[in-house]
Design a protein around this motif. Structure first.
Motif, PDB file in Angstrom:
ATOM      1  N   GLY A 171      -5.331  19.990  -2.369  1.00  0.00           N
ATOM      2  CA  GLY A 171      -4.483  21.038  -1.811  1.00  0.00           C
ATOM      3  C   GLY A 171      -3.042  20.629  -1.586  1.00  0.00           C
ATOM      4  O   GLY A 171      -2.201  21.458  -1.222  1.00  0.00           O
ATOM      5  N   SER A 172      -2.726  19.335  -1.808  1.00  0.00           N
ATOM      6  CA  SER A 172      -1.346  18.880  -1.636  1.00  0.00           C
ATOM      7  C   SER A 172      -0.424  19.627  -2.588  1.00  0.00           C
ATOM      8  O   SER A 172      -0.770  19.897  -3.743  1.00  0.00           O
ATOM      9  N   GLU A 173       0.782  19.929  -2.116  1.00  0.00           N
ATOM     10  CA  GLU A 173       1.736  20.695  -2.923  1.00  0.00           C
ATOM     11  C   GLU A 173       2.172  19.938  -4.166  1.00  0.00           C
ATOM     12  O   GLU A 173       2.609  20.549  -5.156  1.00  0.00           O
ATOM     13  N   ARG A 174       2.039  18.620  -4.178  1.00  0.00           N
ATOM     14  CA  ARG A 174       2.485  17.850  -5.336  1.00  0.00           C
ATOM     15  C   ARG A 174       1.656  18.129  -6.585  1.00  0.00           C
ATOM     16  O   ARG A 174       2.150  18.011  -7.704  1.00  0.00           O
ATOM     17  N   TYR A 175       0.405  18.486  -6.405  1.00  0.00           N
ATOM     18  CA  TYR A 175      -0.423  18.798  -7.571  1.00  0.00           C
ATOM     19  C   TYR A 175       0.132  20.009  -8.309  1.00  0.00           C
ATOM     20  O   TYR A 175       0.211  20.038  -9.537  1.00  0.00           O
ATOM     21  N   GLU A 176       0.511  21.016  -7.573  1.00  0.00           N
ATOM     22  CA  GLU A 176       1.056  22.223  -8.189  1.00  0.00           C
ATOM     23  C   GLU A 176       2.447  21.964  -8.748  1.00  0.00           C
ATOM     24  O   GLU A 176       2.794  22.458  -9.824  1.00  0.00           O
ATOM     25  N   GLN A 177       3.238  21.162  -8.061  1.00  0.00           N
ATOM     26  CA  GLN A 177       4.609  20.899  -8.497  1.00  0.00           C
ATOM     27  C   GLN A 177       4.667  20.039  -9.757  1.00  0.00           C
ATOM     28  O   GLN A 177       5.558  20.217 -10.591  1.00  0.00           O
ATOM     29  N   LEU A 178       3.722  19.099  -9.899  1.00  0.00           N
ATOM     30  CA  LEU A 178       3.845  18.085 -10.936  1.00  0.00           C
ATOM     31  C   LEU A 178       2.757  18.132 -11.995  1.00  0.00           C
ATOM     32  O   LEU A 178       2.756  17.298 -12.908  1.00  0.00           O
ATOM     33  N   ILE A 207       0.854  -1.178   0.000  1.00  0.00           N
ATOM     34  CA  ILE A 207       0.000   0.000   0.000  1.00  0.00           C
ATOM     35  C   ILE A 207       0.897   1.238   0.000  1.00  0.00           C
ATOM     36  O   ILE A 207       1.744   1.402   0.876  1.00  0.00           O
ATOM     37  N   THR A 208       0.714   2.083  -0.986  1.00  0.00           N
ATOM     38  CA  THR A 208       1.607   3.231  -1.152  1.00  0.00           C
ATOM     39  C   THR A 208       1.135   4.436  -0.342  1.00  0.00           C
ATOM     40  O   THR A 208       0.017   4.478   0.175  1.00  0.00           O
ATOM     41  N   SER A 209       2.025   5.408  -0.248  1.00  0.00           N
ATOM     42  CA  SER A 209       1.704   6.712   0.332  1.00  0.00           C
ATOM     43  C   SER A 209       2.633   7.727  -0.326  1.00  0.00           C
ATOM     44  O   SER A 209       3.408   7.382  -1.222  1.00  0.00           O
ATOM     45  N   LYS A 210       2.591   8.960   0.119  1.00  0.00           N
ATOM     46  CA  LYS A 210       3.468   9.971  -0.462  1.00  0.00           C
ATOM     47  C   LYS A 210       4.930   9.586  -0.306  1.00  0.00           C
ATOM     48  O   LYS A 210       5.763   9.925  -1.153  1.00  0.00           O
ATOM     49  N   THR A 241     -11.686  12.672 -10.203  1.00  0.00           N
ATOM     50  CA  THR A 241     -12.615  12.205 -11.231  1.00  0.00           C
ATOM     51  C   THR A 241     -12.207  10.878 -11.850  1.00  0.00           C
ATOM     52  O   THR A 241     -13.013  10.248 -12.529  1.00  0.00           O
ATOM     53  N   THR A 242     -10.970  10.422 -11.623  1.00  0.00           N
ATOM     54  CA  THR A 242     -10.559   9.121 -12.123  1.00  0.00           C
ATOM     55  C   THR A 242     -11.359   8.016 -11.433  1.00  0.00           C
ATOM     56  O   THR A 242     -11.984   8.234 -10.390  1.00  0.00           O
ATOM     57  N   ASP A 243     -11.326   6.812 -12.007  1.00  0.00           N
ATOM     58  CA  ASP A 243     -12.117   5.715 -11.461  1.00  0.00           C
ATOM     59  C   ASP A 243     -11.568   5.186 -10.144  1.00  0.00           C
ATOM     60  O   ASP A 243     -12.226   4.414  -9.460  1.00  0.00           O
ATOM     61  N   SER A 244     -10.354   5.579  -9.780  1.00  0.00           N
ATOM     62  CA  SER A 244      -9.738   5.059  -8.560  1.00  0.00           C
ATOM     63  C   SER A 244      -8.971   6.168  -7.842  1.00  0.00           C
ATOM     64  O   SER A 244      -7.743   6.123  -7.717  1.00  0.00           O
ATOM     65  N   SER A 245      -9.704   7.126  -7.357  1.00  0.00           N
ATOM     66  CA  SER A 245      -9.086   8.306  -6.752  1.00  0.00           C
ATOM     67  C   SER A 245      -8.199   7.957  -5.561  1.00  0.00           C
ATOM     68  O   SER A 245      -7.168   8.595  -5.336  1.00  0.00           O
ATOM     69  N   VAL A 246      -8.579   6.946  -4.797  1.00  0.00           N
ATOM     70  CA  VAL A 246      -7.839   6.637  -3.576  1.00  0.00           C
ATOM     71  C   VAL A 246      -6.407   6.231  -3.882  1.00  0.00           C
ATOM     72  O   VAL A 246      -5.475   6.615  -3.169  1.00  0.00           O
ATOM     73  N   PHE A 247      -6.202   5.460  -4.947  1.00  0.00           N
ATOM     74  CA  PHE A 247      -4.843   5.032  -5.283  1.00  0.00           C
ATOM     75  C   PHE A 247      -3.991   6.221  -5.707  1.00  0.00           C
ATOM     76  O   PHE A 247      -2.811   6.301  -5.387  1.00  0.00           O
ATOM     77  N   TRP A 248      -4.602   7.138  -6.445  1.00  0.00           N
ATOM     78  CA  TRP A 248      -3.896   8.339  -6.875  1.00  0.00           C
ATOM     79  C   TRP A 248      -3.511   9.201  -5.669  1.00  0.00           C
ATOM     80  O   TRP A 248      -2.373   9.662  -5.548  1.00  0.00           O
ATOM     81  N   GLN A 249      -4.457   9.394  -4.769  1.00  0.00           N
ATOM     82  CA  GLN A 249      -4.213  10.316  -3.659  1.00  0.00           C
ATOM     83  C   GLN A 249      -3.264   9.732  -2.616  1.00  0.00           C
ATOM     84  O   GLN A 249      -2.714  10.477  -1.811  1.00  0.00           O
ATOM     85  N   ARG A 250      -3.060   8.423  -2.635  1.00  0.00           N
ATOM     86  CA  ARG A 250      -2.033   7.868  -1.755  1.00  0.00           C
ATOM     87  C   ARG A 250      -0.667   8.451  -2.091  1.00  0.00           C
ATOM     88  O   ARG A 250       0.118   8.770  -1.202  1.00  0.00           O
ATOM     89  N   GLU A 251      -0.359   8.569  -3.377  1.00  0.00           N
ATOM     90  CA  GLU A 251       0.956   9.078  -3.785  1.00  0.00           C
ATOM     91  C   GLU A 251       1.019  10.595  -3.786  1.00  0.00           C
ATOM     92  O   GLU A 251       2.041  11.173  -3.399  1.00  0.00           O
ATOM     93  N   PHE A 252      -0.056  11.236  -4.202  1.00  0.00           N
ATOM     94  CA  PHE A 252      -0.005  12.681  -4.405  1.00  0.00           C
ATOM     95  C   PHE A 252      -0.646  13.478  -3.279  1.00  0.00           C
ATOM     96  O   PHE A 252      -0.502  14.690  -3.221  1.00  0.00           O
ATOM     97  N   GLY A 253      -1.345  12.800  -2.376  1.00  0.00           N
ATOM     98  CA  GLY A 253      -1.986  13.516  -1.284  1.00  0.00           C
ATOM     99  C   GLY A 253      -3.389  13.957  -1.637  1.00  0.00           C
ATOM    100  O   GLY A 253      -3.835  13.863  -2.783  1.00  0.00           O
TER     101      GLY A 253
END
Length: 658
Positions: free
Chosen positions: A563-570, A273-276, A548-560
């Motif tokens: 409001g996470s800073e990774r969205y703006e950075q990447l 299980i991943t995280s940031k 809006t993706t079909d699996s938001s939870v998996f995405w947000q594990r890595e990116f937060g």
């Protein structure tokens, strides 16, 4: 004349999809996909491949056949939506279960369900299959399905997450496992193994123990905040009693899945299980079926297919490795060893009963999939006759590598067209793979570099950071740093490719799909190296995408979370004002993994910033473009776009989209 001259000839090539070995080891069964007579769709049929003879076709129906497995007696079970007079008042064309006698003749239907029949497993006379079931009284399900259809109702009321998966909506039916026994004419005593499973069997992967007494299956547990975990459970076929076999708050358990021939162990994939701060990691996990005790094997190899040795002493494993996908032998005691030493990618492992041979599907970038036999003792390989002959590719395949700015070696495959030389250097196309966890190592029906080579392009297919087959560190170095770290790797290997005298360093383009599309968008805003960029099914605004993706939870594990800073950075959209490179945006409306909103936002942003661009839109396609006519339109439009911006030719709108 090459099959790559005309894209219509290419889409008509037959395709080997699967491989199963009969219990007596005399023949293989394969599902082969071919273009239907109308030229608008594909169909499937079952072929027999004798291990010492020529292939021959077993089935012919308009609806096609899939999911073929052998019974212990050597008969073939398969699913098909072909009509049958025993099915009354059918509301939809759904697959039923059919049996083809080992001696041949006509197949007969042995089971049907209102929700169709999916994956099938058999041991002795015990059959277990998956089917989708509506809540409520099973006896009235077909009537309720018909009433819903007749009333024009498509609404689905959700009370949990997720609601979509890749290209299809989830619900209102839920997946169940059914069991029955092979009778003289029908599957007898069919019953639901766990009627109260709820959503736990969604996307289930399962296997039967060799004695037919136990089903080993994935079991999804839904948690707060839209999260979930996947356990492995053992289900008693006689009673339906379920016990948890493997569970861990830090890992999911799933396929590939295989039970040892002696019925004592299960081999599966254990995924972290991943995280940031915790990158993805997948390992081969082998556990005792009685106690659940287990451990990891073959460190740094992400399992993609597993098959036990007949004596249950070892597992044969295929996994990405240095731009290949070899077969490895993983003993229960001792170190794993590589069994195949060529440049191929393997799938569809089948062990002969005596353990002497493995029958496999073998391919690579320049070889379409075909059956092969591997001598387990020596690793010697023999290609077998195929019902889907391999096309000859128009060019050569070579391997290149580079040293990235942090000292890491980045390697890739370079497809060179015929005639490329110092006197006639080929225009260059960078093709970035999806994932991001993945590798360019096998034949690609959808991302076909040889179509480009036939038209004179040199195609670089690199494995940058987060590619599989290069150890855990390769994944770790790109985790949470998608754009900048991947670009640095790509820049390094593109530099090496463009330094060749047989490649034109002034006529350069880039393209990619999914994660490759994300990187295409990223490159558009961070370099002016490329004269054209093609972006397919691409991520553009990461904060928008994450919800809006079909699996938001998996995405947000890595990116937060929001409001996470990774969205703006990447997020590629942040560099919109830097984009000057002409772009071709491609997207299918039914793509739920990367929703169409990403393409619509990207297209609008390019338009309002006056970036020269075009939008190729497929209302009836998903993450992949699969319909033959649409595949033709895809390639013709991409080639026309590249011809204008890379080759300097006049724009000519393809007839396929006119």
């Amino acid at each position: 004349m090459s099959a790559f001259d005309d894209i219509r000839d290419y889409v008509a090539l037959p395709r080997l999809l699967s491989l199963k070995l009969s219990p007596d080891g005399s023949r293989l069964i394969s599902t082969v996909q071919t273009l239907n007579p109308d030229g608008k769709s594909y169909g499937t049929a079952l072929w027999a491949i004798p291990v010492d003879g020529e292939p021959y076709r077993l089935t012919r129906s308009a609806k096609g056949e899939t999911a073929a497995v052998f019974t212990g007696a050597g008969d073939v079970l398969f699913t098909s939506a072909r009509p049958d007079t025993t099915v009354k008042d059918a509301t939809d064309e759904v697959p039923a279960l059919w049996l083809l006698d080992r001696a041949g003749g006509e197949a007969r239907q042995i089971a049907a369900r209102p929700g169709g029949i999916g994956t099938v497993r058999v041991a002795g006379d015990v059959v277990v299959f998956a089917s989708d079931v509506l809540d409520g009284d099973e006896a009235t399900e077909e009537e309720r399905r018909k009433a819903r259809k007749d009333a024009g109702i498509s609404a689905i009321l959700h009370e949990g997450y997720p609601v979509r998966y890749w290209d299809h909506d989830l619900g209102p039916a839920r997946t169940r496992l059914f069991t029955g026994r092979l009778g003289a004419d029908r599957l007898e005593d069919v019953r639901d193994l766990i009627p109260d499973a709820g959503e736990a069997l969604r996307d289930v992967t399962f296997e039967l123990t060799p004695d037919g007494t136990t089903v080993i299956a994935t079991w999804r547990r839904f948690l707060s905040g839209g999260d979930s975990r996947t356990d492995l459970v053992a289900i008693d076929v006689a009673t339906g009693q379920r016990r948890t076999l493997l569970t861990d708050v830090a890992h999911d358990f799933g396929g590939p899945l295989a039970v040892s021939p002696d019925g004592t162990r299960v081999a599966c994939a254990r995924e972290r299980i991943t995280s940031k701060d915790v990158p993805a990691r997948v390992e081969l996990w082998i556990a005792d079926l009685a106690t659940g005790e287990g451990r990891g094997y073959a460190d740094d190899l992400f399992p993609m297919d597993v098959e036990w040795a007949p004596d249950s002493s070892a597992v044969h494993l295929v996994a990405d490795y240095q731009g290949r996908r070899p077969v490895f032998r993983v003993p229960l005691e001792g170190e794993h060893t590589r069994l195949t030493g060529d440049d191929a990618a393997y799938l569809g492992l089948n062990a002969s009963a005596d353990g002497a041979f493995l029958y496999v599907m073998r391919s690579n970038i320049a070889l379409a999939p075909a059956p092969a036999r591997i001598d387990v003792a020596t690793g010697e390989l023999d290609d077998l006759p195929s019902p889907a002959p391999r096309p000859e590719v128009p060019g050569t395949l070579t391997e290149i590598s580079a040293t990235a700015d942090d000292g890491t070696t980045v390697r890739g495959w370079l497809v060179l067209p015929e005639g490329a030389s110092a006197d006639s250097p080929a225009p260059f196309l960078l093709w970035i793979h999806g994932g991001p966890l993945g590798s360019w190592n096998d034949w690609q029906w959808r991302w076909q570099s040889w179509i480009m080579a036939q038209r004179g392009y040199a195609v670089l297919m690199p494995d940058p950071c987060m590619s599989t087959g290069y150890g855990q560190e390769m994944i770790d170095r790109g985790w949470g740093a998608w754009g900048p770290r991947t670009q640095a790797d790509l820049d390094a290997i593109v530099d090496v490719a463009l330094a060749r005298d047989d490649i034109d360093h002034e006529r350069v383009a880039a393209m990619g799909g999914s994660f490759g599309g994300y990187m295409a968008n990223w490159l558009a805003g961070h370099t002016d190296r490329y004269q054209a960029i093609v972006t397919h099914a691409s991520l553009w605004n990461l904060d928008q995408f994450a919800g809006t993706t079909d699996s938001s939870v998996f995405w947000q594990r890595e990116f937060g979370g929001p409001g996470s800073e990774r969205y703006e950075q990447l997020s590629p959209h942040v560099a919109l004002d830097k984009i000057t490179t002409p772009m071709l945006v491609i997207h299918g409306d039914k793509d739920y993994r990367v929703p169409i909103g990403e393409a619509l936002r990207l297209w609008w942003d390019l338009q309002r910033n006056d970036v020269e661009s075009k939008f190729l839109y497929f209302p009836d396609e998903n993450h992949w473009i699969l319909k033959p006519g649409n595949v033709v339109a895809w390639y013709e439009t991409v080639l026309a776009f590249l011809a204008k911006h890379v080759l300097g030719e006049e724009w000519k709108r393809p007839d396929s989209v006119a």
